[in-house]
Motif scaffolding. Sequence first.
Motif, PDB file in Angstrom:
ATOM      1  N   LYS A   1       5.918  50.937  44.310  1.00  0.00           N
ATOM      2  CA  LYS A   1       5.569  49.533  44.585  1.00  0.00           C
ATOM      3  C   LYS A   1       4.074  49.285  44.356  1.00  0.00           C
ATOM      4  O   LYS A   1       3.697  48.370  43.613  1.00  0.00           O
ATOM      5  CB  LYS A   1       5.911  49.181  46.044  1.00  0.00           C
ATOM      6  CG  LYS A   1       7.343  49.485  46.448  1.00  0.00           C
ATOM      7  CD  LYS A   1       7.611  49.100  47.889  1.00  0.00           C
ATOM      8  CE  LYS A   1       6.863  49.933  48.925  1.00  0.00           C
ATOM      9  NZ  LYS A   1       7.363  51.310  49.087  1.00  0.00           N
ATOM     10  N   SER A   2       3.259  50.099  45.012  1.00  0.00           N
ATOM     11  CA  SER A   2       1.815  49.879  44.887  1.00  0.00           C
ATOM     12  C   SER A   2       1.363  50.075  43.448  1.00  0.00           C
ATOM     13  O   SER A   2       0.526  49.327  42.944  1.00  0.00           O
ATOM     14  CB  SER A   2       1.050  50.839  45.791  1.00  0.00           C
ATOM     15  OG  SER A   2       1.422  50.648  47.122  1.00  0.00           O
ATOM     16  N   THR A   3       1.911  51.091  42.806  1.00  0.00           N
ATOM     17  CA  THR A   3       1.548  51.357  41.418  1.00  0.00           C
ATOM     18  C   THR A   3       1.825  50.123  40.552  1.00  0.00           C
ATOM     19  O   THR A   3       0.988  49.729  39.739  1.00  0.00           O
ATOM     20  CB  THR A   3       2.333  52.575  40.894  1.00  0.00           C
ATOM     21  OG1 THR A   3       2.111  53.658  41.793  1.00  0.00           O
ATOM     22  CG2 THR A   3       1.884  52.959  39.501  1.00  0.00           C
TER      23      THR A   3
ATOM     24  N   MET B   1      -0.356  41.257  47.068  1.00  0.00           N
ATOM     25  CA  MET B   1      -0.532  41.707  48.448  1.00  0.00           C
ATOM     26  C   MET B   1       0.220  43.012  48.671  1.00  0.00           C
ATOM     27  O   MET B   1       1.420  43.084  48.438  1.00  0.00           O
ATOM     28  CB  MET B   1      -0.027  40.637  49.420  1.00  0.00           C
ATOM     29  CG  MET B   1      -0.646  39.273  49.164  1.00  0.00           C
ATOM     30  SD  MET B   1       0.045  37.984  50.207  1.00  0.00           S
ATOM     31  CE  MET B   1      -0.965  38.148  51.656  1.00  0.00           C
ATOM     32  N   ASP B   2      -0.512  44.038  49.110  1.00  0.00           N
ATOM     33  CA  ASP B   2       0.103  45.349  49.302  1.00  0.00           C
ATOM     34  C   ASP B   2       0.248  45.635  50.797  1.00  0.00           C
ATOM     35  O   ASP B   2      -0.715  46.013  51.455  1.00  0.00           O
ATOM     36  CB  ASP B   2      -0.752  46.427  48.624  1.00  0.00           C
ATOM     37  CG  ASP B   2       0.019  47.731  48.468  1.00  0.00           C
ATOM     38  OD1 ASP B   2       1.074  47.878  49.117  1.00  0.00           O
ATOM     39  OD2 ASP B   2      -0.444  48.592  47.700  1.00  0.00           O
ATOM     40  N   GLU B   3       1.432  45.450  51.307  1.00  0.00           N
ATOM     41  CA  GLU B   3       1.720  45.628  52.735  1.00  0.00           C
ATOM     42  C   GLU B   3       0.623  45.037  53.611  1.00  0.00           C
ATOM     43  O   GLU B   3       0.079  45.714  54.475  1.00  0.00           O
ATOM     44  CB  GLU B   3       1.895  47.125  53.057  1.00  0.00           C
ATOM     45  CG  GLU B   3       2.890  47.782  52.127  1.00  0.00           C
ATOM     46  CD  GLU B   3       3.499  49.052  52.716  1.00  0.00           C
ATOM     47  OE1 GLU B   3       3.546  49.157  53.952  1.00  0.00           O
ATOM     48  OE2 GLU B   3       3.925  49.906  51.939  1.00  0.00           O
ATOM     49  N   PRO B   4       0.328  43.754  53.415  1.00  0.00           N
ATOM     50  CA  PRO B   4      -0.828  43.187  54.120  1.00  0.00           C
ATOM     51  C   PRO B   4      -0.650  43.154  55.627  1.00  0.00           C
ATOM     52  O   PRO B   4      -1.624  43.187  56.357  1.00  0.00           O
ATOM     53  CB  PRO B   4      -0.931  41.767  53.560  1.00  0.00           C
ATOM     54  CG  PRO B   4       0.451  41.440  53.116  1.00  0.00           C
ATOM     55  CD  PRO B   4       1.035  42.727  52.624  1.00  0.00           C
TER      56      PRO B   4
HETATM   57 MG   LIG Z   1       2.138  51.790  48.705  1.00  0.00          MG
END
Ligand SMILES: [Mg+2]
Lengths: 360, 327
Positions: free
Chosen positions: A40-42, A159-162
């Motif tokens: 996901k983050s990638t 937004m990454d797990e904000p």
């Molecule tokens: Mg991540």
Amino acid sequence: MIRLDRVTKEYFGKAAVADLTLTVAEGEFAILIGPSGCGKSTTLRMINRLIEVTRGTIAIDGTNVEHYRPEELRRRIGYAIQNVGLFPHMTVAQNIAVVPKLLRWDESRRDRRTDELLDLFSLDPAEYRTKYPHQLSGGEAQRVGVARALAADPAILLMDEPFGALDPITRESLQIEFARIQRELKKTIVFVTHDIDEAIRLANRIVILKEGRLVQAGTPEAILTAPVDRFVMEFIGTDRALKRLSRLSAADFMVDAPSIGQEMSLSEAGSALADHRYLWVVDGLRRPVGWLDGDDLGSEAATAAEAMTRMDYRTEGIAADATLREALSRMIQGGIRGAPVVDEGGELLGEIRLSDILDA
Amino acid sequence: METVKDLVHNPRFRSTLSWIALALILIGLVAGTFHTTKKVEYIWRWEQIPRYVLFKDSDLIEAQEDATVIALDRDGSDTVIVAANFLDEEQYYTVPSNLVTVSVGDEIRSGQVLAQWERWKAGLLLKGLILTLEISVLAIILGIIIGLFTGLARLSGSPAPKWLAIGYIELIRGTPLLVQIYIFYFFVGQVFKLSNFMAGVLALSVFAGAYVAEIIRAGIQSIHRGQSEAARSLGMNYYLSMRYIILPQAFKRILPPLAGQFISLIKDSSLVGVIALVELTRAGREIGTSTFNYFEVFFTVAALYLILTFSLSMIVQFMERRFAVSD
Ligand SMILES: [Mg+2]
Ligand SMILES: Nc1ncnc2c1ncn2[C@@H]1O[C@H](COP(=O)(O)OP(=O)(O)O)[C@@H](O)[C@H]1O
């Protein structure tokens, strides 16, 4: 519009993201979800080129992101992360104004924008402008983090797990607040989470990833009603029906609530009750303070206020923007079949009935 | 019994006891020193010392021959008295302008006092102190510049700057400073035609730079990775993120070890005495050899170093407090 076309990212020959094709339309709130390490983050970080793709292309409004200088690209795309990354040596205002400053906005415009954003996130500018990050609570810091991402009014927000590091109560109130803000701003959002409830509450579209591959993409309703395989089914959990309720708000299911003033005499109240099983009793500001049903009419009392069963609208009323799931849980807990829906000031807007929820 | 026990456990009583102990130890040390110096039969002549710091220089200008003043030429703060004897041979006497007592056409006689004055002059120790200060300040400034770039190079992802930085740091840290000073004086100094002063300053800067680089590297690495990532994700390039995000945060953590390093540098500057720079220590040695007042001289030298290092400590403490606002 963001378009990922057969995007692959490999680390040491191993794919973190594999052959991912995905379109996020203008104004869409897309949520990437999947177990930890599924890429996901990638994926998110390839969009603003914090990571370069190994193969495939990513285009924004039809232009390949590789045509922009990374710094320019990133100033046009808001980015908010879990541990906030606020700069501890700068005040809240300075933190928010970082990108406007990079874009060389003049000072008065920056100040205006900072105050506007603080207002948007319900933080009093006079109080918060000059605070330092260590003086903020987790929820406030996260609001400032999102405000900073929005500072230069980018069309796209990543937004990454904000809300990932917040306690459940703060997280939920921030989700509600952010949903409101998004209704106003209509940004194109790509949002990463591993919390399926969060995804269902916020997303227009959910993209489920597993080991770097897309498993299913669709509206929350579609995914809840027709999961494509066992993985998705397990991922969304066994309480699919309940989860659907968290997509719906109390305001959508509310019906008119019969009510009377608390000063009304009991005999008048009696005739009003003829058409209803019960009545809400409201005070001078139309705030529900109790209810009255057939059993209460037998009492010696002169007015409705004296005869009614008392309630506290602050704890027993349901907020208009609460989800049906919350309303249901409150009703089951209180052992009641109907509950008043109130606005922020406590004023009675309508009521919500258990039977209506079960039909939903 | 109870009261004694109470007393022993009373924190205020304990603290008082500790202060008394400290006072006794200090008195003991002074008495011990005094006693030892008695034993070595040394004649203390503290009164000799002040003139090596500041002394009153008196000077006297006398006419050499009978002559007539023919001109007064101003030259800065001095005036040149031009006089001619009966053969019309000119003589020149330079005196401070404010002390000129003759005017054009006056007759002056041989042996006449044209001007007499006294003024304060820096003694050898004060000159040494000033030179030490000059060398240290320059070396600190250059050391910071060298250290900053080396520290950043050390953290670079590309091999050339990284390994050059590592090589430089290891080379400097693995050899004695004294040897480095000799190399700078005899080799680098010869090649680039450096003065003693420049060779000394450069040797110290290059030496300090290596240590500063390691301090800066550690400071930067102590800042959470999320900070540079946040900076990058907001559209800052390497320079902007270092300048506005990483270095300002690292600075607070770098300051205390940096101060320690510069205090060492002030003390290490005593080694440049070997290349004929009469800095504080060398000044002390020279006075010692000519007067044999070694004891007083080196006590004074030590006190002067202490003034420098203590002032530096105070400045750094002040800066630390100024930068502590956002914690
Ligand atoms: Mg991540
Ligand atoms: N810099 C990296 N080097 C090597 N492997 C990485 C790197 N970054 C991520 N990975 C791997 O890629 C996969 C996806 O990571 P990530 O996108 O961070 O997952 P998540 O879905 O939890 O955000 C993981 O298996 C992770 O170990």
